[in-house]
Structures are given as structure tokens and as C-alpha cells.
Design a protein around this motif. Sequence first.
Motif, PDB file in Angstrom:
ATOM      1  N   PHE A  16       0.849  -1.193   0.000  1.00 27.54           N
ATOM      2  CA  PHE A  16       0.000   0.000   0.000  1.00 27.54           C
ATOM      3  C   PHE A  16       0.883   1.242   0.000  1.00 27.54           C
ATOM      4  CE2 PHE A  16      -2.658  -3.281   1.762  1.00 27.54           C
ATOM      5  CZ  PHE A  16      -3.922  -3.008   1.275  1.00 27.54           C
ATOM      6  N   ASP A  17       0.472   2.261  -0.754  1.00 28.14           N
ATOM      7  CA  ASP A  17       1.250   3.496  -0.772  1.00 28.14           C
ATOM      8  C   ASP A  17       0.906   4.364   0.435  1.00 28.14           C
ATOM      9  OD1 ASP A  17      -1.142   4.801  -1.317  1.00 28.14           O
ATOM     10  OD2 ASP A  17      -0.669   5.222  -3.404  1.00 28.14           O
ATOM     11  N   ARG A  18       1.488   5.540   0.484  1.00 23.61           N
ATOM     12  CA  ARG A  18       1.346   6.414   1.646  1.00 23.61           C
ATOM     13  C   ARG A  18      -0.070   6.941   1.839  1.00 23.61           C
ATOM     14  NH1 ARG A  18       1.546  11.597  -0.330  1.00 23.61           N
ATOM     15  NH2 ARG A  18       2.062  12.445   1.707  1.00 23.61           N
ATOM     16  N   ARG A  19      -0.901   6.841   0.785  1.00 22.00           N
ATOM     17  CA  ARG A  19      -2.279   7.311   0.901  1.00 22.00           C
ATOM     18  C   ARG A  19      -3.258   6.170   1.172  1.00 22.00           C
ATOM     19  NH1 ARG A  19      -4.465   9.583  -3.434  1.00 22.00           N
ATOM     20  NH2 ARG A  19      -5.608  11.156  -2.284  1.00 22.00           N
ATOM     21  N   GLY A  20      -2.726   4.954   1.308  1.00 27.59           N
ATOM     22  CA  GLY A  20      -3.578   3.816   1.620  1.00 27.59           C
ATOM     23  C   GLY A  20      -4.137   3.103   0.416  1.00 27.59           C
ATOM     24  N   TYR A  21      -3.528   3.301  -0.780  1.00 32.55           N
ATOM     25  CA  TYR A  21      -3.981   2.613  -1.991  1.00 32.55           C
ATOM     26  C   TYR A  21      -3.124   1.370  -2.237  1.00 32.55           C
ATOM     27  CZ  TYR A  21      -7.258   6.124  -3.678  1.00 32.55           C
ATOM     28  OH  TYR A  21      -8.335   6.952  -3.823  1.00 32.55           O
TER      29      TYR A  21
ATOM     30  N   LEU B 255       0.477  -5.984   9.428  1.00 35.71           N
ATOM     31  CA  LEU B 255       0.966  -4.786   8.756  1.00 35.71           C
ATOM     32  C   LEU B 255       2.425  -4.502   9.113  1.00 35.71           C
ATOM     33  CD1 LEU B 255      -2.152  -2.508   9.361  1.00 35.71           C
ATOM     34  CD2 LEU B 255      -1.617  -3.842   7.321  1.00 35.71           C
ATOM     35  N   GLU B 256       3.230  -4.190   8.093  1.00 39.36           N
ATOM     36  CA  GLU B 256       4.629  -3.843   8.288  1.00 39.36           C
ATOM     37  C   GLU B 256       4.911  -2.513   7.588  1.00 39.36           C
ATOM     38  OE1 GLU B 256       7.196  -6.833   6.815  1.00 39.36           O
ATOM     39  OE2 GLU B 256       6.405  -8.437   8.098  1.00 39.36           O
ATOM     40  N   PRO B 257       5.620  -1.583   8.243  1.00 34.04           N
ATOM     41  CA  PRO B 257       5.991  -0.333   7.559  1.00 34.04           C
ATOM     42  C   PRO B 257       7.080  -0.599   6.521  1.00 34.04           C
ATOM     43  CG  PRO B 257       6.966  -0.414   9.745  1.00 34.04           C
ATOM     44  CD  PRO B 257       6.072  -1.613   9.649  1.00 34.04           C
ATOM     45  N   VAL B 258       7.031   0.112   5.407  1.00 34.72           N
ATOM     46  CA  VAL B 258       8.073   0.051   4.381  1.00 34.72           C
ATOM     47  C   VAL B 258       8.879   1.332   4.494  1.00 34.72           C
ATOM     48  CG1 VAL B 258       8.584  -0.116   1.925  1.00 34.72           C
ATOM     49  CG2 VAL B 258       6.620  -1.342   2.872  1.00 34.72           C
ATOM     50  N   VAL B 259      10.171   1.188   4.779  1.00 30.01           N
ATOM     51  CA  VAL B 259      11.037   2.336   5.054  1.00 30.01           C
ATOM     52  C   VAL B 259      12.069   2.467   3.946  1.00 30.01           C
ATOM     53  CG1 VAL B 259      12.650   3.355   6.692  1.00 30.01           C
ATOM     54  CG2 VAL B 259      10.699   2.038   7.525  1.00 30.01           C
ATOM     55  N   GLY B 260      12.283   3.688   3.466  1.00 27.74           N
ATOM     56  CA  GLY B 260      13.244   3.944   2.407  1.00 27.74           C
ATOM     57  C   GLY B 260      14.665   4.057   2.926  1.00 27.74           C
ATOM     58  N   LYS B 261      15.602   4.351   2.021  1.00 27.99           N
ATOM     59  CA  LYS B 261      17.021   4.428   2.372  1.00 27.99           C
ATOM     60  C   LYS B 261      17.308   5.573   3.334  1.00 27.99           C
ATOM     61  CE  LYS B 261      18.461   2.371  -2.008  1.00 27.99           C
ATOM     62  NZ  LYS B 261      19.199   2.568  -3.290  1.00 27.99           N
TER      63      LYS B 261
ATOM     64  N   LEU C  28       7.604   4.988   3.678  1.00 27.84           N
ATOM     65  CA  LEU C  28       7.062   5.220   2.341  1.00 27.84           C
ATOM     66  C   LEU C  28       5.692   4.605   2.140  1.00 27.84           C
ATOM     67  CD1 LEU C  28      10.327   4.403   0.355  1.00 27.84           C
ATOM     68  CD2 LEU C  28       9.493   6.649   1.048  1.00 27.84           C
ATOM     69  N   GLY C  29       5.358   3.579   2.911  1.00 30.12           N
ATOM     70  CA  GLY C  29       4.084   2.899   2.720  1.00 30.12           C
ATOM     71  C   GLY C  29       3.949   1.766   3.713  1.00 30.12           C
ATOM     72  N   THR C  30       3.068   0.811   3.385  1.00 32.44           N
ATOM     73  CA  THR C  30       2.748  -0.289   4.298  1.00 32.44           C
ATOM     74  C   THR C  30       2.659  -1.587   3.515  1.00 32.44           C
ATOM     75  OG1 THR C  30       1.467   1.239   5.671  1.00 32.44           O
ATOM     76  CG2 THR C  30       1.112  -1.109   6.029  1.00 32.44           C
ATOM     77  N   LEU C  31       3.189  -2.654   4.093  1.00 33.06           N
ATOM     78  CA  LEU C  31       3.102  -3.979   3.492  1.00 33.06           C
ATOM     79  C   LEU C  31       2.157  -4.834   4.323  1.00 33.06           C
ATOM     80  CD1 LEU C  31       4.369  -5.619   1.127  1.00 33.06           C
ATOM     81  CD2 LEU C  31       5.925  -6.591   2.815  1.00 33.06           C
ATOM     82  N   LEU C  32       1.152  -5.400   3.662  1.00 33.07           N
ATOM     83  CA  LEU C  32       0.220  -6.326   4.309  1.00 33.07           C
ATOM     84  C   LEU C  32       0.726  -7.741   4.061  1.00 33.07           C
ATOM     85  CD1 LEU C  32      -2.501  -7.110   5.654  1.00 33.07           C
ATOM     86  CD2 LEU C  32      -3.522  -6.993   3.368  1.00 33.07           C
TER      87      LEU C  32
END
Length: 680
Positions: free
Chosen positions: A245-250, A303-309, A314-318
Motif C-alpha cells: 500500500f502506498d502512503r495514501r492507503g492505496y 501490517l509492516e511499515p516500508v522504510v526507504g534508504k 514510504l508505505g505499508t506492506l500487508l
Amino acid sequence: MTRISEGQRFSDPGNDAMIMAAWERFLDGTRRPSDSLRSLVDGSWQRCQQHNVDPDKRSAPPPVEASTLAAMKQNHSELLEASAPIMAYARDFLAETGTVMALADTSCTILTMEGDDPTLGVAESIHLLPGVAWSERLCGTNAIGTALAVGEPVQIHSAEHYCAGIKRWTCSATVIRHPHDGEIIGVVDVSGLSESYSRQSLALVVTTASRIESKIAMREMERRYLLLDASLPRWSGGTDGLVLFDRRGYPVKANEIAQAAMSALGADLDLAAPRRIPSLAIGERGEPIQDSGLPPWMRKEWLEPVVGKTGARLGTLLVLPLPRLGRTIAGEGVRALSHEPGNAQGMPPGFSTVITRDPGLRDAVRKADQLARSKVPVLLLGETGAGKEEFAQGLHRASPFRDGPYVALNCGGLSRELLASELFGYVDGAFTGARRGGLVGKIEAANGGTLFLDEIGEMPLDLQPHLLRVLEQSEIYRLGENVPRKVNFRLVAATNRDLRKEVADGRFRMDFYYRVAVTSIRIPPLRDRKGDVRALAEHFVERFRKQHDLGPRRLHDDVIIRLEAYTWPGNVRELRNVIESMLLMSDGETVGLDALPPELLGAAPASEPFFSAVAGTVPSAALQVNSMAEGEAELIRRAIAATHGNLTRAARELAIAKSTLYQKVKLYGLECDIFRVRAS
């Protein structure tokens, strides 16, 4: 929401006196109809009256505290960053015009203003300045509040304002929408004293809003790429269902089993028509916007957060753990992720024609059967002839679109113009030579069904954004047409290329790749499925025996040994053609070695070494393999000469994909032959 007609969109300063009289009648309750009063303004006045807005109000409320305004700006930093260069330009462009430009959020609170300095000073008298909310509920009819109320461009002039204190002003405004889903994220306004009225001010705010939306779209695409890149390690291997999922929940991407898992859980989430899950949205600093409100089927621990460098979220992983899901599904009596056998081989019903004993291919079928129940695009990866179209048809037969048409198109070997007309169709007279009455394109023909695009890696780069728009908007334009046509279909694409490498080399669009490859299935080549050669050969013998009315036929054991020793560069398609040719060339009930084509006679049994360890010589089998390669090179050389170096026609003559022909040309060093033939 009712759209504003063109005639209702602009104010007319010449009607100011009549509108003032209509306003006075409106307030005293007589309300006689007035042709000069636009329905847009009349509707706004009625809303103001319902909200008990004071018509004698002289100004907007006072601005919020500086700290509160700073926090509001931080919450809308994306909007402010996108608009910063445009607002800076307005500072100079609007100087000495008697007008100012304001940017407001969805609560109608002005975040920033630029423009003519004297007008900025006068605007303070009515609190037209940053930190002030200009909604209809607070300030009556005005361009900012009314534009947000109707969601369209509006122009409000002089007497059309509801409150007496701002009737000296003229203003034009329109909403700013997020380019991904059309959500309103702000308002842009141009205001000045009544003498500064101009119809062009409405065009100015519409253009400004469009430029801001374009900058947000570019930034959103960059964020999408960073998100996908940061999540890449999670997509290789594993047995969990994954949805990104992106930062807006899509939802952005799902792996092969996530869609089926969500379907089994009763999740109303379709990646073909993605909908936002607000509880998964994150703020500009990566913080969750709301802590509650997850869909009933979704658990917080998945749910897991996706973190950039840089460390930014940046978003969320289900992550859907399959063992737990399997027990849940079985307990609820819903169809489990493993399927019931659809035929004697244990294949699901849609894939009953797939013949295999290979675990790798059976796993690919299992994944395809799970994905078939969703509407997401599927990318089939595999060599030419490996059975990608068989999988595409299976996906169609097992999908919700099974009752619709199945339409296939090979993107290789077609010119850009021909491929465009095949895909999108055209109207009568669209170009010279167009068919009378026009042509229905393959996309439109697949409406309600499945569109299979083979060799999608060969689609011209400039056509890809047009197909991407079709997938995003679910509508097409025929060539030469200005009116869109709605379409609803399931896309299955196939390629034998490494599309990631194609993206890196600039030959394939990254945004198109991520839209087409929402999920992917890799089909192993026949040489990696040795156990399948015998079963497929026997199947084709029976099929062609009946088709050509040949009577009983069987393959000699020595023939089977040779077939299993061959590497099958053309995969199942090549095996099928060889079996048909052998049956037609054989008269007896048993098909022996004499019916084998020359290249298979050179295929050594698996137990026979290619090089003699005793004498240090090359046996005849290896010599025959070399001669087979030489023969193939000669065939390609002749095809190039016969077609005068036209590789598209040469590939068609050789019955192979153009991409395969390019590989063979490079392998055998035939580039000079092409140049020589074309030069002559």
C-alpha cells in the motif's frame, strides 16, 4: 454533484444592480425570480441562509495563531511544495494588476498568498490573508468556499457575494484534485477589488490548478518508485501473501497468492479497481493519520511499515500468513487455497488441458488458478512455445470474465501504426486507407472478457502510456475519435524478455511495467521438465492420430529416448510440430527412428557422453549437433535474403518470434548478412 453549465460559469458585471436588488429581496423573503441571478449563486445563497450566515458581516473571522498556521502548513507540505514555484511566479505576474492569488486547504483556510502588494494590504481589511477560513458557513458566498462546495471552477463578482462587507470584491477559484483518484486537496483563488474583474481570471486559476496537479503527479510517481524499490526484497520467495500500500492507503502491488487469500477472507479489495483504505494512510513525516478503522478482515499484526534508504516511511506492506489463513478458510467452509482436482491429473477445471507431472509447472498452475478469481493483470513469463497462451486461456476460463470474450493479440512483428489500430481501433476516415465504417480494436472487443497480449515486451515505447491510461481509466479512444468508450476487461500479458532489464535500459516504461506486472507467473521451459516429454508426446500422438484419421499409432521406445534427450529450444510448440510431422511421415503403427527429423537424430541419449574420455575425440552425436546449429544458421540466412533483410517478415517465414530471431542473428553473427542484403 451537478455540473455548472458554461453559461453559468462566468459573472456579468453589467448585472450588478439587478443582482443587488435580488439579494435584498432574498433577505426580506419576497424572492421574485431574476434572470440575472445565476443558479450557482442562488444555490449558494440558500446554503448560507440554512447555515444562518450573517448577511451584514463585514469580514472573515480573524486568522489562527501563527503556531497553528505553521502546523497546518506542515500537514499540507506536499501541496505547498508543488505550488511554491507557481506562487512565486504569481508574485511577479500579478504585480500592478490589482489582484492576489491565494492557496487554501480543504477547510478553506488560506495557507499562502502572493500578488499585487497594494491589494494585499487592502485585503487585510476583510481578513483575506493566511490563516483565515473562507468557507461558505463562515463567510457566505465567495469563490474559495463556493468552489469547494460545488467542486468546480467558480467566479463570484461584487453583489453576488452573500455578505455585505465583501461585495466590493471579485474572485475566481477552483479546486485542486489529487491526480491519482481525484480527491480534493486544496483550492486556488485569484481575488481583487471589483474594478479588477476579468473573465480570464477563471482560466488563470484553472491553469494554475492543473500545473500544481501535474507537479503532484510527478512527485507521486517518484514516491511510488521508491516504495516499490524499498519493498523488492520481500517479493522474492516466501509463502506469504503480500499486498503493498502506498502512503495514501492505496494498494499498489500484490503477489501471486494475496488476491486469492483476500478473496477467501471476504476482503472487498480489487487491485484492478483499487480503493483507498484510509486507516493505512500515513502523514508527511510517516506517522499514521488514524490508528483505528481497519477493515474487519485485516489484522493489525499483519501490517509492516516500508522504510526507504533515508529512514522515511514510504508505505505499508500487508503480510497474509498462509498457514493461518488455510485453517481459517477450511473452518468457514470457504473454498481453500488448494483446489479440488479438475481432471485425472489433478488440475483445476480451468487448466484441465495442461498436461504435466513436473512440480514446478504444477505450482505455476496452482498460482494461476488462485489469481484467476481476481481481476488483477497477470504477467506470464517464459520462453517462446512454453505454453503461455495455454495459461492465458486457463486464466480466462477460471475467472469472473469466463462468460465474456477471449481476445488475443501478438505485439511482436507489427508496425507501430498497425499495432495501434489493432489495439484501439479507429473510426471511419481516421486515416488514408482506413476501412469504411471503422474498426473495433482488440481492447474494445475484449470488453467483459479477457485480453491476452503476447510479446508485450515488443510494444513500442510511445504506445505504452496509451495502454496504461486504458488500464487506469477503464476507457479508450478509437483513433480519430474524441469521445471515450468505457471498457471492462481482464488483462493477461506475456513475454520472453526480462522486463526489469528492459526498464533499466530505457526500452520499457517503469510505470507501465508496474501496472502490467501486478502479479506474475513464471512458466518453466520444457527442457527443465524432462518428465513431461513422454506424457506430452503420447498426448500429441493421440490428438493428431484422430485429427488426421490415421488409425492406431505409437512411438517406439528409442524415439521416446531421443525426444527426452533433446533440449527443445522451441519448447512444447516444437514438440507438437515434431510429433505431427512424424505421424504424417510414418506409415506403420509403430513410429520409429526413421521418422525423426535430422536435428533430433543428433540428440544423444542421456546416458551417452558427448565427448569420448577414452580416445579424446568428438563422437558423431556432437558433430550432428554442430551441423544442426549450422543448418539453423543457414535457414535464417536464407530467410533474411528472401525478405531483403526485413526481420519482421523473416521471423514470420520462420514461424518464430521476432525477439527469438534477433537472438539467433546475434548468436550466429549474421548482422553482416543483414547489412549486405539491405545494401544490395
